[in-house]
Design an enzyme around this catalytic site. Structure first.
Site, short mmCIF file in Angstrom:
data_model
loop_
_atom_site.label_atom_id
_atom_site.label_comp_id
_atom_site.label_asym_id
_atom_site.label_seq_id
_atom_site.Cartn_x
_atom_site.Cartn_y
_atom_site.Cartn_z
N HIS A 1 -71.63 22.14 33.09
CA HIS A 1 -71.18 22.52 31.75
C HIS A 1 -70.96 21.29 30.86
O HIS A 1 -71.17 21.35 29.66
CB HIS A 1 -69.86 23.30 31.82
N GLN B 1 -66.32 25.56 27.49
CA GLN B 1 -66.27 27.02 27.54
C GLN B 1 -65.11 27.61 26.74
O GLN B 1 -65.05 28.82 26.54
CB GLN B 1 -66.15 27.50 28.99
N HIS C 1 -71.15 23.31 39.41
CA HIS C 1 -71.32 24.28 38.32
C HIS C 1 -70.56 23.81 37.07
O HIS C 1 -71.11 23.81 35.96
CB HIS C 1 -70.81 25.66 38.79
N GLU C 2 -69.30 23.40 37.28
CA GLU C 2 -68.49 22.99 36.13
C GLU C 2 -68.98 21.67 35.55
O GLU C 2 -68.98 21.48 34.33
CB GLU C 2 -67.00 22.88 36.51
N CYS D 1 -70.79 33.17 35.62
CA CYS D 1 -70.22 32.18 34.70
C CYS D 1 -69.44 32.93 33.64
O CYS D 1 -69.92 33.92 33.11
CB CYS D 1 -71.36 31.38 34.07
N LEU D 2 -68.23 32.45 33.34
CA LEU D 2 -67.40 33.15 32.36
C LEU D 2 -68.02 33.14 30.97
O LEU D 2 -67.68 33.98 30.14
CB LEU D 2 -65.99 32.55 32.32
N GLY E 1 -63.30 28.64 38.15
CA GLY E 1 -63.44 27.35 37.50
C GLY E 1 -63.70 27.56 36.02
O GLY E 1 -64.14 28.63 35.60
ZN ZN Z 1 -69.90 28.47 34.09
#
Ligand code: ZN
Length: 174
Positions: free
Chosen positions: A140, A53, A136-137, A94-95, A48
């Site tokens: 963000h 991000q 999670h997304e 998380c990226l 995701g």
């Molecule tokens: Zn993340």
């Protein structure tokens, strides 16, 4: 907005802490942003990715667990209609926080509403991995990171990686 080329944004970049703004125009820029996000999600092997991000503080994210036959899901101006059921701890990464992992507790069932690239509304529900990714997304878009949700012990065990990220950011790295 000017889109290309997008790059990944890492903690502690302040854009990750901002509340993202609603998408107003379902136009070519939004399509380009989506394509860039898909490209970066795949390049970084994520399941995701949210627009902040990649440096755009707008309310959209993508999700794809890469299970057989799964297509990219694109959530624009998403709303969590329901998040319920037992809370479950599960390890997340998380990226925007490379090398950092920690257990995060989330409700297992989620019903979500969003708009697609054509501006058409849709609803989905999940009591599995997708539910966790959506939450999670969605976090963000509210400026929340797994750092805020993980156990104190996990935060401590990640402190070296966190320090490295922070000094890299201060040095203008990445
Ligand atoms: Zn993340």
């Amino acid at each position: 907005m000017s889109i290309q080329p997008c790059r990944m944004v890492f903690h502690p970049d302040p854009i990750l802490r901002a509340k993202a703004q609603p998408v107003e125009h379902f136009d070519d820029d939004l399509r380009t942003l989506t394509e860039e996000m898909i490209r970066l999600r795949k390049a970084h092997s994520g399941v995701g990715l949210a627009a902040p991000q990649v440096g755009h503080s707008v309310r959209m994210f993508i999700c794809n667990t890469e299970e057989e036959g799964e297509e990219e899901s694109i959530f624009i101006n998403p709303e969590i209609l329901e998040a319920s059921g037992p809370l479950e701890w599960e390890e997340e990464g998380c990226l925007s926080l490379p090398e950092i992992r920690g257990s995060v507790r989330r409700p297992i069932f989620v019903r979500i509403k969003a708009f697609d690239l054509e501006g058409e509304p849709f609803e989905l529900e999940s009591d599995g991995l997708h539910a966790r990714i959506w939450l999670h997304e969605f976090d963000h878009l509210e400026g929340t990171l797994i750092l805020d949700r993980m156990r104190t012990l996990d935060r401590l065990s990640n402190r070296r990686a966190l320090k490295e990220l922070e000094s890299m950011y201060a040095g203008g790295g990445h």
